[in-house]
Design a protein around this motif. Structure first.
Motif, mmCIF file in Angstrom:
data_model
loop_
_atom_site.group_PDB
_atom_site.id
_atom_site.type_symbol
_atom_site.label_atom_id
_atom_site.label_comp_id
_atom_site.label_asym_id
_atom_site.label_seq_id
_atom_site.Cartn_x
_atom_site.Cartn_y
_atom_site.Cartn_z
ATOM 1 N N GLN A 64 0.832 -1.222 0.000
ATOM 2 C CA GLN A 64 0.000 0.000 0.000
ATOM 3 C C GLN A 64 0.858 1.259 0.000
ATOM 4 O O GLN A 64 0.437 2.306 -0.492
ATOM 5 C CB GLN A 64 -0.964 0.002 1.205
ATOM 6 N N ALA A 103 9.759 -5.603 -0.794
ATOM 7 C CA ALA A 103 8.922 -5.097 -1.908
ATOM 8 C C ALA A 103 9.798 -4.160 -2.739
ATOM 9 O O ALA A 103 9.558 -2.960 -2.811
ATOM 10 C CB ALA A 103 7.699 -4.386 -1.362
ATOM 11 N N PRO A 136 0.268 -3.180 6.870
ATOM 12 C CA PRO A 136 0.590 -2.323 8.029
ATOM 13 C C PRO A 136 1.709 -1.330 7.732
ATOM 14 O O PRO A 136 2.560 -1.582 6.879
ATOM 15 C CB PRO A 136 1.073 -3.343 9.060
ATOM 16 N N GLY A 189 4.349 -6.946 7.032
ATOM 17 C CA GLY A 189 4.623 -5.697 6.321
ATOM 18 C C GLY A 189 4.623 -5.881 4.813
ATOM 19 O O GLY A 189 5.237 -6.808 4.295
#
Ligand code: SF4
Length: 508
Positions: free
Chosen positions: A63, A276, A392, A440
């Motif tokens: 996100q 990521a 999160p 995460g």
């Protein structure tokens, strides 16, 4: 350059949703190394599933779609002013489509521009080269890992390692210290870009540029190639592990460069990127701006799944079901290591919400509730909001506020990633609450578990900072700080600090 804007849009979407093959391979190797029954193994399984879901549904991998850095090489004569305009256009469209979270905030007022545009964002760096084509590389680097970047000025004294001198041994100590200090807050397993030398500003820039190197390349400087190899071996002995849960997979890459410096200065600058690790690139026709080929990808090789079809994170049946509002007795029965499945309401709250709660009171009843440290990607469809990505955020930023918020509003759980500090741990014990660790970056995995039921403070704080109300279904998290004074984070930090001492002593 009629296709340039569309090419940039495609580059942004692909970078945000589809990890490059070298990162996939490194994550696949990390998954193999870790025992699936451990917390780190479970975290990696969720991450693997998340990577696959993001690719399949073209959703944001995390996100926090990150700070956008474009590195562009053009032949002489190309209109860079026009290119910059079209890049900003593509960024705005990608944001509107929910492929990027609105992430550009006025540093003084805190106001979110809503489209990722503003002074300094996106970062676009141009360079000329003597090739006929245009090359554009893009890095999306999120705040959790960006906050773990670190710069050392040697000689210096490092916790667990002692003195770091102005030599290769001192540099190695700095880099290993950088890995250790990140713990789980940068969403490991991580990758490092390092610059030895330069000045403070260009040191960080050159360190970040190292993240554009493929993970499997070999440094052309044999001294640096050796150092990269040693760092990879030693960092993976520290036991920090995925998400800082402990384990064998701490680092998936380390890329180092050296730049000349002033005789009086000696910096070691480290850019920490999370699992990521979103970076891609394209080669464009300089006349039309159309994509000729992709960098980092092999056109002969299809995208490889991280988890075999139909497999992914598996429930064991030992998970504890939590249905908020939670009673004190329920949370006091929980202990570090318990895996919970949340079913029912939860509300998000991160930096802006914590400040608001302390200065103005709460717009909603939080008694017995779970406050989720999360800045989601949300899409408005008619009158309804849909959750597109909702992993999160790093909880430690709320450390100065959380104890007061727990006490004042009667929260029974706060949830985020990376863990929290001593003040929060003491409040959990005193007031009867727990810290829940979600995985995460697993933004797609968690988005599937959440339905939006309302929102507070949207006007005041913007999309990522607003207090979103969700109805959760089987939302998985791990208790990493309990109401009895136990913290997995403190335990791993101490144990990995001792390993760091051993590694440091061996290299002396
Ligand atoms: S994976 Fe973690 S550190 Fe990386 S961008 Fe997402 S939340 Fe931030």
């Amino acid at each position: 350059m009629e296709f340039f804007r569309d090419s940039m849009l495609e580059l942004i979407i692909q970078t945000s949703t589809n990890l490059p093959p070298d990162v996939r391979q490194a994550m696949a190797a990390a998954l193999k190394r870790e025992d699936p029954a451990t917390q780190a193994g479970q975290a990696l399984a969720i991450i693997g599933e998340n990577i696959d879901i993001a690719y399949q549904g073209e959703g944001a991998i995390c996100q926090d779609t990150g700070y956008l850095t474009f590195e562009i090489k053009t032949p002489v004569g190309v209109n860079q002013i026009e290119m910059r305009k079209q890049i900003t256009d593509a960024v705005a469209v990608a944001t509107q489509r929910g492929k990027l979270r609105p992430n550009s905030v006025d540093s003084i007022s805190g106001k979110n521009s809503g489209n990722n545009l503003g002074p300094g964002t996106p970062a676009t760096h141009f360079e000329q080269w003597e090739e006929p084509d245009i090359e554009v590389r893009l890095l999306l680097k999120g705040g959790g890992c960006e906050n773990k970047n670190i710069q050392y000025s040697v000689p210096c004294t490092l916790e667990h390692l002692g003195r770091a001198d102005r030599d290769l041994d001192g540099i190695k100590k700095c880099i290993l210290h950088a890995v250790w200090q990140a713990q789980g807050q940068g969403c490991g397993p991580g990758a490092l870009g390092v610059c030895i030398g330069a000045d403070r500003a260009s040191g960080y820039h050159l360190a970040k540029l190292q993240l554009f190197r493929p993970l499997d390349d070999v440094n052309p400087d044999p001294r640096l190639a050796k150092l990269e190899k040693e760092i990879m071996e030693d960092a993976n002995k520290l036991g920090v592990g995925a998400m800082g849960f402990g384990g064998k997979a701490t680092l998936i890459g380390c890329k180092i460069t050296a730049s000349n410096r002033l005789p009086a200065s000696y910096f070691v600058s480290v850019a920490y990127d999370c699992w990521a690790f979103r970076r891609l690139g394209v080669l464009l026709d300089a006349e039309s701006g159309a994509i000729k080929s992709w960098l980092y990808r092999d056109p002969q090789r299809p995208v490889e799944r991280l988890m075999p079809e139909g497999e992914g994170f598996k429930l064991t049946g030992r998970e504890i079901r939590l249905e908020p509002p939670l009673s004190e007795a329920t949370v006091r029965a929980l202990k570090v290591g318990d895996v919970v499945l949340i079913n029912g309401p939860m509300v998000t709250g991160r930096d802006g919400a914590h400040t608001y709660l302390l200065h103005h009171g709460s717009p909603c009843d939080l008694k017995g509730g779970i406050l989720y440290h999360c800045g989601p990607v949300m899409l408005k469809e008619g009158e309804k909001w849909r959750v597109l990505a909702a992993g999160p955020t790093t909880s430690i930023r709320e450390e100065p506020y959380e104890a007061d918020v727990i006490q004042r509003y009667g929260l029974r759980a706060v949830m985020g990633k990376g863990g929290m500090g001593k003040k929060t741990l003491a409040a959990l014990k005193e007031f009867g609450a727990v810290y829940l660790h979600a995985i995460g970056g697993a933004a797609q995995f968690y988005a599937r578990c959440l339905k939006a039921t309302g929102v507070d403070l949207l006007e005041e704080l913007g999309v990522p900072e607003a207090m979103w109300h969700y109805d959760a279904t089987n939302f998985m998290a791990i208790v990493t700080m309990d109401a009895h004074g136990n913290s997995l984070h403190a335990k791993v930090e101490t144990a990995s600090g001792l390993e760091l001492e051993k590694v440091g002593a061996a290299s002396n």
